[in-house]
Design a protein around this motif. Structure first.
Motif, PDB file in Angstrom:
ATOM      1  N   VAL A  42       0.825  -1.210   0.000  1.00  0.00           N
ATOM      2  CA  VAL A  42       0.000   0.000   0.000  1.00  0.00           C
ATOM      3  C   VAL A  42       0.855   1.253   0.000  1.00  0.00           C
ATOM      4  CG1 VAL A  42      -1.623   1.360   1.373  1.00  0.00           C
ATOM      5  CG2 VAL A  42      -2.040  -1.064   1.003  1.00  0.00           C
ATOM      6  N   ILE A  43       1.879   1.293   0.871  1.00  0.00           N
ATOM      7  CA  ILE A  43       2.694   2.508   0.945  1.00  0.00           C
ATOM      8  C   ILE A  43       3.528   2.682  -0.317  1.00  0.00           C
ATOM      9  CG2 ILE A  43       4.671   1.450   2.123  1.00  0.00           C
ATOM     10  CD1 ILE A  43       4.901   4.067   3.735  1.00  0.00           C
ATOM     11  N   LEU A  44       3.979   1.579  -0.926  1.00  0.00           N
ATOM     12  CA  LEU A  44       4.744   1.695  -2.178  1.00  0.00           C
ATOM     13  C   LEU A  44       3.862   2.182  -3.326  1.00  0.00           C
ATOM     14  CD1 LEU A  44       6.965  -1.523  -1.981  1.00  0.00           C
ATOM     15  CD2 LEU A  44       7.676   0.844  -1.647  1.00  0.00           C
ATOM     16  N   VAL A  45       2.614   1.687  -3.377  1.00  0.00           N
ATOM     17  CA  VAL A  45       1.689   2.156  -4.415  1.00  0.00           C
ATOM     18  C   VAL A  45       1.373   3.634  -4.231  1.00  0.00           C
ATOM     19  CG1 VAL A  45      -0.664   1.935  -5.316  1.00  0.00           C
ATOM     20  CG2 VAL A  45       0.673  -0.117  -4.847  1.00  0.00           C
ATOM     21  N   SER A  46       1.144   4.048  -2.997  1.00  0.00           N
ATOM     22  CA  SER A  46       0.836   5.463  -2.728  1.00  0.00           C
ATOM     23  C   SER A  46       2.000   6.371  -3.117  1.00  0.00           C
ATOM     24  CB  SER A  46       0.478   5.655  -1.257  1.00  0.00           C
ATOM     25  OG  SER A  46       1.592   5.381  -0.431  1.00  0.00           O
ATOM     26  N   MET A  47       3.226   5.875  -2.984  1.00  0.00           N
ATOM     27  CA  MET A  47       4.388   6.696  -3.351  1.00  0.00           C
ATOM     28  C   MET A  47       4.578   6.789  -4.859  1.00  0.00           C
ATOM     29  SD  MET A  47       7.147   5.416  -0.489  1.00  0.00           S
ATOM     30  CE  MET A  47       8.460   6.405  -1.204  1.00  0.00           C
ATOM     31  N   ASN A  48       4.022   5.842  -5.610  1.00  0.00           N
ATOM     32  CA  ASN A  48       4.246   5.815  -7.052  1.00  0.00           C
ATOM     33  C   ASN A  48       3.057   6.309  -7.863  1.00  0.00           C
ATOM     34  OD1 ASN A  48       6.944   4.312  -7.930  1.00  0.00           O
ATOM     35  ND2 ASN A  48       6.227   3.370  -6.044  1.00  0.00           N
ATOM     36  N   THR A  49       1.984   6.754  -7.219  1.00  0.00           N
ATOM     37  CA  THR A  49       0.866   7.350  -7.949  1.00  0.00           C
ATOM     38  C   THR A  49       1.164   8.813  -8.254  1.00  0.00           C
ATOM     39  OG1 THR A  49      -0.221   7.853  -5.849  1.00  0.00           O
ATOM     40  CG2 THR A  49      -0.861   5.816  -6.964  1.00  0.00           C
ATOM     41  N   GLN A  50       0.687   9.279  -9.405  1.00  0.00           N
ATOM     42  CA  GLN A  50       0.906  10.669  -9.810  1.00  0.00           C
ATOM     43  C   GLN A  50      -0.200  11.586  -9.310  1.00  0.00           C
ATOM     44  OE1 GLN A  50       1.505  10.774 -14.039  1.00  0.00           O
ATOM     45  NE2 GLN A  50       3.247   9.384 -13.973  1.00  0.00           N
ATOM     46  N   GLU A  51      -1.373  11.015  -9.058  1.00  0.00           N
ATOM     47  CA  GLU A  51      -2.472  11.803  -8.498  1.00  0.00           C
ATOM     48  C   GLU A  51      -3.336  10.887  -7.658  1.00  0.00           C
ATOM     49  OE1 GLU A  51      -5.500  11.604 -12.322  1.00  0.00           O
ATOM     50  OE2 GLU A  51      -4.410  13.460 -11.903  1.00  0.00           O
ATOM     51  N   ALA A  52      -4.106  11.471  -6.759  1.00  0.00           N
ATOM     52  CA  ALA A  52      -4.850  10.680  -5.775  1.00  0.00           C
ATOM     53  C   ALA A  52      -5.852   9.732  -6.418  1.00  0.00           C
ATOM     54  CB  ALA A  52      -5.568  11.622  -4.795  1.00  0.00           C
ATOM     55  N   LEU A  53      -6.485  10.149  -7.536  1.00  0.00           N
ATOM     56  CA  LEU A  53      -7.529   9.325  -8.156  1.00  0.00           C
ATOM     57  C   LEU A  53      -6.984   8.028  -8.734  1.00  0.00           C
ATOM     58  CD1 LEU A  53      -9.889  11.866  -9.958  1.00  0.00           C
ATOM     59  CD2 LEU A  53     -10.256  10.616  -7.849  1.00  0.00           C
ATOM     60  N   GLN A  54      -5.677   7.932  -8.947  1.00  0.00           N
ATOM     61  CA  GLN A  54      -5.107   6.673  -9.415  1.00  0.00           C
ATOM     62  C   GLN A  54      -5.163   5.590  -8.344  1.00  0.00           C
ATOM     63  OE1 GLN A  54      -1.155   7.677 -10.764  1.00  0.00           O
ATOM     64  NE2 GLN A  54      -1.874   8.389 -12.747  1.00  0.00           N
ATOM     65  N   PHE A  55      -5.405   5.975  -7.117  1.00  0.00           N
ATOM     66  CA  PHE A  55      -5.561   5.028  -6.007  1.00  0.00           C
ATOM     67  C   PHE A  55      -6.918   5.273  -5.361  1.00  0.00           C
ATOM     68  CE2 PHE A  55      -2.945   2.992  -2.313  1.00  0.00           C
ATOM     69  CZ  PHE A  55      -3.578   1.786  -2.578  1.00  0.00           C
ATOM     70  N   SER A  56      -7.964   5.335  -6.180  1.00  0.00           N
ATOM     71  CA  SER A  56      -9.292   5.720  -5.701  1.00  0.00           C
ATOM     72  C   SER A  56      -9.911   4.683  -4.775  1.00  0.00           C
ATOM     73  CB  SER A  56     -10.223   5.967  -6.892  1.00  0.00           C
ATOM     74  OG  SER A  56     -10.324   4.805  -7.701  1.00  0.00           O
ATOM     75  N   ILE A  57      -9.427   3.440  -4.805  1.00  0.00           N
ATOM     76  CA  ILE A  57      -9.984   2.406  -3.941  1.00  0.00           C
ATOM     77  C   ILE A  57      -9.427   2.491  -2.527  1.00  0.00           C
ATOM     78  CG2 ILE A  57      -8.181   0.700  -4.419  1.00  0.00           C
ATOM     79  CD1 ILE A  57     -11.969   0.072  -4.013  1.00  0.00           C
ATOM     80  N   PHE A  58      -8.491   3.422  -2.298  1.00  0.00           N
ATOM     81  CA  PHE A  58      -7.787   3.478  -1.015  1.00  0.00           C
ATOM     82  C   PHE A  58      -8.722   3.634   0.187  1.00  0.00           C
ATOM     83  CE2 PHE A  58      -5.213   5.680   2.243  1.00  0.00           C
ATOM     84  CZ  PHE A  58      -4.275   4.689   2.456  1.00  0.00           C
ATOM     85  N   PRO A  59      -9.758   4.475   0.164  1.00  0.00           N
ATOM     86  CA  PRO A  59     -10.630   4.581   1.351  1.00  0.00           C
ATOM     87  C   PRO A  59     -11.263   3.243   1.745  1.00  0.00           C
ATOM     88  CG  PRO A  59     -11.015   6.420  -0.123  1.00  0.00           C
ATOM     89  CD  PRO A  59     -10.123   5.478  -0.860  1.00  0.00           C
ATOM     90  N   SER A  60     -11.789   2.509   0.765  1.00  0.00           N
ATOM     91  CA  SER A  60     -12.385   1.201   1.074  1.00  0.00           C
ATOM     92  C   SER A  60     -11.327   0.206   1.513  1.00  0.00           C
ATOM     93  CB  SER A  60     -13.130   0.665  -0.164  1.00  0.00           C
ATOM     94  OG  SER A  60     -14.140   1.551  -0.571  1.00  0.00           O
ATOM     95  N   LEU A  61     -10.167   0.234   0.840  1.00  0.00           N
ATOM     96  CA  LEU A  61      -9.073  -0.661   1.214  1.00  0.00           C
ATOM     97  C   LEU A  61      -8.592  -0.379   2.634  1.00  0.00           C
ATOM     98  CD1 LEU A  61      -7.088  -2.859   0.269  1.00  0.00           C
ATOM     99  CD2 LEU A  61      -5.614  -1.031  -0.584  1.00  0.00           C
ATOM    100  N   LEU A  62      -8.578   0.891   3.007  1.00  0.00           N
ATOM    101  CA  LEU A  62      -8.158   1.279   4.348  1.00  0.00           C
ATOM    102  C   LEU A  62      -9.076   0.671   5.403  1.00  0.00           C
ATOM    103  CD1 LEU A  62      -6.167   3.073   5.932  1.00  0.00           C
ATOM    104  CD2 LEU A  62      -7.803   4.932   5.709  1.00  0.00           C
ATOM    105  N   LEU A  63     -10.376   0.654   5.134  1.00  0.00           N
ATOM    106  CA  LEU A  63     -11.318   0.055   6.071  1.00  0.00           C
ATOM    107  C   LEU A  63     -11.078  -1.451   6.215  1.00  0.00           C
ATOM    108  CD1 LEU A  63     -13.845   0.038   7.835  1.00  0.00           C
ATOM    109  CD2 LEU A  63     -15.222  -0.066   5.745  1.00  0.00           C
ATOM    110  N   LEU A  64     -10.867  -2.150   5.087  1.00  0.00           N
ATOM    111  CA  LEU A  64     -10.646  -3.591   5.131  1.00  0.00           C
ATOM    112  C   LEU A  64      -9.348  -3.931   5.868  1.00  0.00           C
ATOM    113  CD1 LEU A  64     -11.744  -4.649   1.522  1.00  0.00           C
ATOM    114  CD2 LEU A  64     -13.009  -4.931   3.659  1.00  0.00           C
ATOM    115  N   LEU A  65      -8.279  -3.176   5.584  1.00  0.00           N
ATOM    116  CA  LEU A  65      -7.000  -3.442   6.252  1.00  0.00           C
ATOM    117  C   LEU A  65      -7.085  -3.160   7.750  1.00  0.00           C
ATOM    118  CD1 LEU A  65      -4.437  -2.013   3.651  1.00  0.00           C
ATOM    119  CD2 LEU A  65      -4.979  -4.401   4.123  1.00  0.00           C
TER     120      LEU A  65
END
Length: 677
Positions: A42-65
């Motif tokens: 998760v942290i590696l993906v967040s560091m390699n995205t160019q804008e927030a919408l490229q990781f738009s599933i993050f809020p739901s993923l955060l709840l599951l994790l």
């Protein structure tokens, strides 16, 4: 169902199982390692995205994790308190950190929790809240900017739709992140509570139920508690950091690593200053050897970066020159010059405040409203209006072009108001004599200090933006038939087909091609008849297209089918209509001079009779104009389009209707008869 989808469902079921069923230590060790791996990903993906919408599933993923991590905490707590064992991973982490001193290990763990809770989690929560509020506040401005770019021709309809969707998705994402950041905060609090429970109840269980001494209980349960806390808090720390990275990430062309190195080292000369500062520190009791090495490394880095920057600037200039040279020689560059905008609005430099939003100009917004208004009134999608300045024009001059041809022009005085009146000739009102550009009414440009006086004197006072907006609207209305081509007609037909597929199939491509439909619609628009009611138009075409393919005649049938619409357009609330009628002799003369050919019918009448008819019509129209009535000629359906053809050459503003185009409830009042000797 795909294997990846099934794996996510199984993972959620496993979390529920962990909350209820005790798990052996080796399974807990595997799940703990999986938790750490997921946090790293998760942290590696967040560091390699160019804008927030490229990781738009993050809020739901955060709840599951978060739920997964809490499930692990429940399972490990159960194992620690019941068996004094939570698997090899927990035991190893605890032994490595604590060593021979449980108190030191516990302090290290507490510091880790404090860093996560007070620094990263609180900061990410605050940034999420502010980002969500600012994103929602900025939505109207972003939408207006998209509309402005669309009207200026900078983007297409498809691009505008994509940008609007992106703005909406950004608002939804930041709103979801504002709520999801609360999960991170709650997780940190839960971790602290679970550690306290493990320590307190572990000591009680060890000393009371297992007959361990205080020292033995401390060593056993403190080791397991700290180990459990570490394997839980390290992934939590990574996820909290990823949350902060995502919500603080702005749109860029690179990932976090390239942005950090690129922007931090974008001024190589500053490294020389840092190098000198470190070297001076070495002259103090600080280790001279270490500061000299570090100073040398900074100076060398600055030199290398500065040389690379100079080489890059040189290569960019050479590449730009080569690109410009190749583009000028490229045949595609010449082909692009052939593109022509359907509607162009050009203006002199003094009228720039009309368009510049920073100076209060709202012309772009007005053009948006004009396009919407004409879509409702005429039923056509007006193309994007290309708006640009032209230094070749006079400072206060503007002009309108339709498909490259100049069709209208005007002049505005931005620091004045346009005062119009058709009746009053009040010389007491000082102003600059002119004509209202849209309708040609006599008018004056008056200054702001006598604006109120002009209104009291009966003048209609209008500001310059309203003047030019009205002019643009009328010009587009008058040329709507030329703007409606086959491509635009195809778009209207496709839109109608979504709701009326059978109706469209009966009309096109057989018996009428798109070009034939376009001619019928253009004929209606030429006479200011709205084509918004496409279902009725196509119903009529479906009924009569099998009998004739003459588009002029089909247009007459359609006009009769739109009688209710035409009646409302010209008849007032009292349901009376003042008209000019044709004598029986004139109607007979016109009917006898209709020439029928294989390419269509046309009126062939001798010039003398034609001039006589036009003269008489002109006289009757002037009488109606003096009474402030709309000039309407009423005739039989068989000759209506030929009368319009005759009148259109000399009096294009005159409306020609047939008896079949009026509702039976209309009371027709003839105020003049066209007759010739």
């Amino acid at each position: 169902m795909k294997a990846r989808d099934l794996s996510v469902l199984l993972a959620v079921i496993l979390i529920i199982i962990m909350l209820v069923i005790p798990l052996p230590g080796w399974i807990l060790s595997i799940l703990i390692l999986c938790n750490i791996c997921l946090a790293l990903i998760v942290i590696l993906v967040s560091m390699n995205t160019q804008e927030a919408l490229q990781f738009s599933i993050f809020p739901s993923l955060l709840l599951l994790l978060t739920l997964f991590r809490l499930g692990l905490n429940v399972s490990t707590t159960r194992s620690i308190l019941s068996e004094a064992d939570a698997g090899g991973v927990v035991d190893t982490f605890g032994s490595f950190v604590i060593g021979d001193n449980p108190l030191v290990g516990f302090v290290v763990f507490v510091i880790l929790v404090i860093i996560q809770f007070l620094v990263i989690t609180k900061g990410a929560e605050r940034v999420s809240e502010v980002a969500a509020r600012f994103t929602l506040d900025a939505m109207p401005g972003k939408q207006m900017s998209i509309d402005a770019d669309l009207n200026a021709g900078l983007i297409s309809e498809h691009q505008a739709k994509e940008r609007r969707e992106k703005v909406e998705n950004e608002a939804d994402f930041h709103g979801a992140m504002d709520g999801a950041s609360k999960f991170v905060k709650g997780d940190a609090i839960a971790g602290i509570v679970i550690v306290l429970i493990n320590v307190i109840f572990g000591l009680i269980i060890g000393m009371v139920q297992m007959d361990l001494s205080f020292q033995e209980a401390i060593n056993t349960y403190m080791r397991l508690t700290v180990g459990d806390g570490l394997v839980s808090q390290i992934p939590a720390l990574l996820i909290a950091t990823a949350t902060g990275i995502v919500v603080t990430r702005v749109t860029s062309t690179g990932n976090l690593g390239s942005d950090v190195t690129g922007q931090l080292l974008q001024y190589p000369k500053l490294l020389y200053i840092a190098s000198g500062t470190i070297f001076l520190l070495g002259l103090t009791p600080i280790n001279f050897f270490l500061t000299t090495i570090l100073s040398g490394l900074l100076a060398l880095s600055g030199y290398i970066l500065l040389r690379q920057a100079n080489e890059q600037d040189t290569s960019d200039v050479e590449e730009e020159e080569q690109t410009e040279s190749s583009e000028m020689k490229s045949p595609e560059n010449v082909v692009n010059l052939l593109n022509m905008d359907p509607i162009e609005f050009e203006f002199g430099y003094a009228l720039i405040p009309l368009v510049d939003a920073s100076q209060g100009g709202d012309l772009l917004d007005r053009v948006v409203m004009i396009r919407r208004q004409l879509a409702i009134e005429l039923g056509v999608v007006v193309p994007v209006v290309r708006i640009r300045d032209n230094i070749q024009l006079n400072p206060n001059e503007y002009r309108l072009k339709i498909k490259g041809n100049e069709v209208a022009f005007g002049e505005l005085l931005l620091d004045h108001y346009l005062a119009m009146t058709p009746d009053i000739d009040d010389d007491e009102i000082d102003g600059i004599e002119t004509k209202e550009p849209a309708f040609g009414l006599p008018a004056k440009w008056v200054s702001e200090d006598i604006k109120d006086e002009a209104e009291l004197s009966g003048y209609t006072v209008v500001d310059p933006p309203s003047v030019v907006s009205t002019h643009i609207t009328e010009v587009i209305k008058n040329h709507a038939h030329t703007l409606l081509g086959r491509q635009e007609t195809k778009q209207l037909v496709d839109h109608l087909k979504e709701s009326y597929p059978i109706l469209v199939e009966e009309v096109t491509p057989e018996p009428l091609a798109i070009g034939d439909v376009q001619k019928v619609l253009a004929k209606l628009l030429r006479e200011n008849v709205s084509i918004r009611n496409l279902p009725i138009i196509f119903e009529t075409l479906a009924d009569f297209a099998k009998m004739t393919n003459d588009t002029e005649l089909l247009g007459e049938y359609v006009r009769q089918a739109l009688s209710s619409q035409i009646t409302k357009q010209y008849v007032h609330d009292d349901m009376t209509l003042k008209v000019i009628t044709l004598s029986g002799k004139i109607e007979k003369t016109i009917a006898e001079n209709i020439q029928q050919t294989e390419h269509g019918n046309y009126l062939s009448i001798d010039p003398e009779t034609q001039q006589s008819i036009i003269k008489t019509i002109h006289e009757e129209v002037e009488k109606l104009t003096l009474q402030e009535e709309t000039a309407v000629i009423l005739c039989s359906p068989a000759i209506r389009m030929y009368v319009k053809q005759l009148v259109d050459r000399f009096l294009p503003q005159v409306v020609v209707l047939s008896y079949n185009e009026l509702e039976p409830t209309v009371q027709v009042q003839s105020v003049g008869v066209v007759n010739v000797a």
